[in-house]
Design a protein around this motif. Structure first.
Motif, mmCIF file in Angstrom:
data_model
loop_
_atom_site.group_PDB
_atom_site.id
_atom_site.type_symbol
_atom_site.label_atom_id
_atom_site.label_comp_id
_atom_site.label_asym_id
_atom_site.label_seq_id
_atom_site.Cartn_x
_atom_site.Cartn_y
_atom_site.Cartn_z
ATOM 1 N N THR A 401 66.149 -33.798 68.701
ATOM 2 C CA THR A 401 65.271 -33.199 69.700
ATOM 3 C C THR A 401 64.872 -34.197 70.783
ATOM 4 O O THR A 401 64.491 -33.795 71.883
ATOM 5 C CB THR A 401 64.000 -32.627 69.039
ATOM 6 O OG1 THR A 401 63.370 -33.646 68.261
ATOM 7 C CG2 THR A 401 64.331 -31.444 68.155
ATOM 8 N N CYS A 402 64.935 -35.492 70.474
ATOM 9 C CA CYS A 402 64.696 -36.507 71.504
ATOM 10 C C CYS A 402 65.946 -36.728 72.353
ATOM 11 O O CYS A 402 65.878 -36.873 73.575
ATOM 12 C CB CYS A 402 64.270 -37.836 70.868
ATOM 13 S SG CYS A 402 62.563 -37.884 70.314
ATOM 14 N N LEU A 403 67.108 -36.763 71.689
ATOM 15 C CA LEU A 403 68.361 -37.033 72.399
ATOM 16 C C LEU A 403 68.775 -35.856 73.272
ATOM 17 O O LEU A 403 69.282 -36.041 74.386
ATOM 18 C CB LEU A 403 69.474 -37.356 71.392
ATOM 19 C CG LEU A 403 69.313 -38.687 70.639
ATOM 20 C CD1 LEU A 403 70.259 -38.741 69.460
ATOM 21 C CD2 LEU A 403 69.557 -39.864 71.580
ATOM 22 N N THR A 404 68.578 -34.651 72.779
ATOM 23 C CA THR A 404 68.918 -33.439 73.543
ATOM 24 C C THR A 404 67.771 -32.453 73.399
ATOM 25 O O THR A 404 67.830 -31.550 72.553
ATOM 26 C CB THR A 404 70.229 -32.801 73.034
ATOM 27 O OG1 THR A 404 70.097 -32.535 71.640
ATOM 28 C CG2 THR A 404 71.415 -33.705 73.259
ATOM 29 N N GLU A 515 68.512 -22.895 70.937
ATOM 30 C CA GLU A 515 69.367 -23.943 70.382
ATOM 31 C C GLU A 515 70.205 -24.607 71.476
ATOM 32 O O GLU A 515 70.657 -23.948 72.410
ATOM 33 C CB GLU A 515 70.313 -23.359 69.318
ATOM 34 C CG GLU A 515 69.603 -22.610 68.209
ATOM 35 C CD GLU A 515 68.636 -23.485 67.426
ATOM 36 O OE1 GLU A 515 68.807 -24.716 67.426
ATOM 37 O OE2 GLU A 515 67.703 -22.927 66.826
ATOM 38 N N PRO A 516 70.435 -25.938 71.380
ATOM 39 C CA PRO A 516 71.259 -26.622 72.374
ATOM 40 C C PRO A 516 72.702 -26.141 72.318
ATOM 41 O O PRO A 516 73.185 -25.690 71.277
ATOM 42 C CB PRO A 516 71.155 -28.100 71.985
ATOM 43 C CG PRO A 516 70.732 -28.100 70.564
ATOM 44 C CD PRO A 516 69.918 -26.861 70.355
ATOM 45 N N GLU A 517 73.375 -26.229 73.451
ATOM 46 C CA GLU A 517 74.786 -25.858 73.501
ATOM 47 C C GLU A 517 75.599 -26.859 72.687
ATOM 48 O O GLU A 517 75.208 -28.016 72.533
ATOM 49 C CB GLU A 517 75.280 -25.846 74.952
ATOM 50 C CG GLU A 517 74.627 -24.785 75.809
ATOM 51 C CD GLU A 517 74.955 -23.388 75.347
ATOM 52 O OE1 GLU A 517 76.101 -23.156 74.910
ATOM 53 O OE2 GLU A 517 74.059 -22.526 75.396
ATOM 54 N N PRO A 518 76.784 -26.462 72.173
ATOM 55 C CA PRO A 518 77.615 -27.369 71.379
ATOM 56 C C PRO A 518 77.940 -28.678 72.091
ATOM 57 O O PRO A 518 78.026 -29.722 71.481
ATOM 58 C CB PRO A 518 78.889 -26.547 71.122
ATOM 59 C CG PRO A 518 78.432 -25.126 71.199
ATOM 60 C CD PRO A 518 77.340 -25.100 72.222
ATOM 61 N N THR A 519 78.117 -28.621 73.422
ATOM 62 C CA THR A 519 78.448 -29.849 74.147
ATOM 63 C C THR A 519 77.305 -30.858 74.053
ATOM 64 O O THR A 519 77.514 -32.056 73.977
ATOM 65 C CB THR A 519 78.707 -29.541 75.636
ATOM 66 O OG1 THR A 519 77.597 -28.786 76.154
ATOM 67 C CG2 THR A 519 79.965 -28.727 75.792
ATOM 68 N N LYS A 523 77.057 -34.711 72.339
ATOM 69 C CA LYS A 523 76.465 -35.875 72.994
ATOM 70 C C LYS A 523 75.561 -36.629 72.036
ATOM 71 O O LYS A 523 75.563 -37.856 71.966
ATOM 72 C CB LYS A 523 75.673 -35.435 74.225
ATOM 73 C CG LYS A 523 74.963 -36.580 74.940
ATOM 74 C CD LYS A 523 74.103 -36.036 76.058
ATOM 75 C CE LYS A 523 73.253 -37.144 76.680
ATOM 76 N NZ LYS A 523 72.314 -36.627 77.685
ATOM 77 N N ALA A 524 74.773 -35.886 71.245
ATOM 78 C CA ALA A 524 73.889 -36.529 70.285
ATOM 79 C C ALA A 524 74.692 -37.302 69.252
ATOM 80 O O ALA A 524 74.340 -38.416 68.865
ATOM 81 C CB ALA A 524 73.011 -35.489 69.592
#
Length: 611
Positions: A401-404, A515-519, A523-524
């Motif tokens: 959650t910090c990275l993305t 939810e974040p996208e798979p891309t 990155k994380a």
């Protein structure tokens, strides 16, 4: 009680001479001073924080034998082997020994020829064990994994209730209770049940900054796990946790079939296979063990690079304890969890149908609610985790959650549509269905089941076409997590709760996590791998490090002990970097005590300068 002058210097001398370290870690010195002086202590220190030294060193400094109560029968041999390798006179008594082996250890204890004696808690049920302890000189009692005494904890064991009598029978012997995880409620219960109300509490930081916490929705979990292992942890040792024995077997087979060596561990295996698989994990490099939560308590293996959960843990305490088995050596490690709607549904059903009274089920619900809050948070996971244990924290910059950072969105209308569909089915048709069918109605799918029940005629049919199936499952999952929706225990049907009407009437706003996208997830993962770079050895030291590892593996095999019993990786790294040329220089390396220097010193120096 004041500490006699010189005893702390004695403790430091033991630390240097026996264990090869020049200074205590934060908090250790104060705890050791307290116990050496004959005082009781309750110690909370994270896995890998150095809890064992907090009782081992006082046992070596004080007169008599340190008696360690531990539930870890399968690991006692390794614990004793590690101590003996460091020159400590250690033994154990448990059900794995025959009569002659027990008699030898008992005689050593009575004669004062042991520094530490490990006992399983159930041994205290046996009158002969209590009589044996009466005949010896006891330096202290150490109660390891003390959370096992607390019903509020995640691993309650009835045998631990016996330990409340230690102080009554041996009132002058100091006691130190230790655990890696306990909330304030659990801590209070431990103190009460062990008669440690007057003991001093030592609470170390729960933060494990080297562990990167990542939680993501399930989407073909086996594929997700395989991707994690191949892209970030190829060749690494790790633990994969599943809730059921069947899942353990299938995941172990799946990983092995895909080129990742993995073994199962669960209570359904025959004892010999289970012990062999655990032994292999401790002794071999790069092996993955797939296990139920029965595995891992007290595992001392320092180089576990990842812990993966394929099912939702039942509590934050259990999750923290299990993820804490990663990265005990302080190097970057991953705690990865995939969870989905079915996890929430199944755990809610398990709670509703569990044995025990209403208070017990409420405790289980409180634990699960906290775990769901950790999964669904849009804030730093580490901060949420620390807050659970009553500790403040700052955003870490090293969790998903910090990275993305995930987006939050106003899901009030979506929640109203979902709850309305459940109301329509109940009031108009007297019917209840699970999440899949309700989502089919909302998204306007005219499949066989929808047509069979004439649900395409409902006013809510197709009103949710703006969201994909996976997004609707996220809505259901998060409403369950927030207590705005419930699951019927018998058939898994969705039903309203007492707070659902607040949403339907528009009196309550519902914020949901997107939810974040798979891309972004990729990155994380890349960032996690990049963070390993600072701890890499200089290129010229790598061949030396590998030679040392090869030498260590041979020694471990000859002695039948895990490799880390000889030397930890951190010690080998320091040796490979410093390249000591004499025993004196080698003796200054962290982790090289006097006994190991005498036993292995010349071999290490020869390994550094091969012919």
């Amino acid at each position: 009680m004041a500490v006699p002058e010189g005893e702390i210097s004695d403790a430091l001398q033991v630390l240097r001479r026996v264990f090869g370290y020049d200074a205590f870690r934060e908090g250790q010195g104060e705890i050791i001073e307290h116990v050496v002086a004959g005082n009781d202590a309750l110690v909370l220190m994270p896995t890998g924080g150095g809890k064992s030294l907090c009782y081992q060193i006082p046992a070596l400094v004080r007169k008599g034998v340190g008696v360690v109560i531990s539930p870890l029968i399968a690991l006692m041999q390794d614990q004793v082997d590690a101590l003996r390798n460091a020159g400590v006179r250690a033994g154990f008594l448990n059900s794995t020994q025959d009569l002659d082996e027990r008699r030898v250890v008992e005689a050593q204890f009575v004669a004062g020829e042991l520094d530490l004696l490990y006992l399983a808690p159930e041994r205290l049920k046996v009158a002969s064990t209590v009589q044996l302890l009466d005949r010896g000189d006891i330096a202290l009692f150490a109660i390891d994994e003390a959370h096992c005494v607390a019903q509020w904890g995640h691993d309650f064991r009835p045998d631990y209730l016996l330990l409340s009598g230690l102080h009554e029978r041996w009132p002058d012997v100091p006691r130190i209770a230790l655990t890696a995880t306990a909330t304030q409620a659990t801590r209070t219960e431990i103190a009460s049940r062990l008669n440690l109300e007057q003991a001093r509490h030592f609470v170390a930081s729960f933060d494990r900054p080297n562990i990167q916490y990542r939680i993501e929705p399930k989407n073909e979990p086996k594929r997700q796990l395989l991707h994690l292992l191949r892209t970030e942890h190829s060749g690494d040792a790790g633990i994969v946790y599943c809730l059921s024995r069947n899942s353990v077997e299938k995941i172990a087979e799946f990983l092995t079939a895909n080129g990742i060596e993995a073994v199962p561990y669960h209570a359904g295996l025959d004892p010999r296979t289970r012990a062999e698989n655990q032994s292999r994990f401790l002794r071999e490099d790069g092996l993955v063990v797939v296990a139920t939560i029965a595995f891992g308590m007290g595992i001392d293996k320092p180089d576990v690079r990842f812990v993966a959960h394929l099912d939702l843990p039942k509590s934050v305490e259990g999750y923290y304890q299990e993820t804490g088995r990663a990265g005990r050596d302080g190097l970057p490690s991953t705690a990865w969890l995939a969870y989905g709607l079915n996890d929430v549904v199944n755990l809610r059903k398990m709670i509703d149908t569990s044995e025990g009274d209403a208070a017990h089920r409420r405790r289980l619900s409180v634990h699960l609610d906290a775990m769901l809050a950790l999964c669904e948070t849009v804030e730093c996971r580490r901060v949420q985790l620390l807050n659970y244990f009553g500790q403040d924290g700052e955003p870490c910059g090293n969790c998903d959650t910090c990275l993305t950072p995930p987006e939050s969105w106003d899901g009030t209308i979506a929640a109203q549509k979902l709850l309305s569909a459940i109301v329509r089915l109940d009031r108009e048709r007297r019917q209840k269905f699970g999440a899949g069918h309700v989502i089919d109605i909302l998204t306007g799918k005219k499949n066989a089941k929808v047509i069979q029940f004439d649900h395409d005629a409902l006013s809510v049919f197709g009103v949710g076409s703006e969201l994909r199936d996976t997004e609707w499952r996220g809505v259901v999952r998060q409403l369950l997590a927030q207590g705005l929706l419930a699951v019927e225990s018998n058939y898994g049907a969705l039903v309203l709760t007492d707070t659902s009407p607040e949403v339907l009437k528009g009196a309550r706003k519902v914020m949901l996590r997107r939810e974040p996208e798979p891309t972004k997830a990729a990155k994380a993962a890349k960032t996690a791998k990049e963070r390993k770079a600072p701890v890499d050895l200089p290129s010229e030291a790598m061949p030396v490090f590998e030679r040392l590892r090869t030498w260590r593996a041979a020694q471990a095999k000859d002695q039948g002990v895990p490799a880390y019993v000889i030397f930890h990786d951190a010690t080998l790294r320091e040796i490979a970097t410093a390249m000591p040329s004499s025993l004196t220089e080698l003796g200054k390396i962290s982790g090289v005590g006097e006994n190991k220097l005498a036993k292995y010193g010349n071999q290490v120096l020869e390994t550094l300068t091969p012919a």
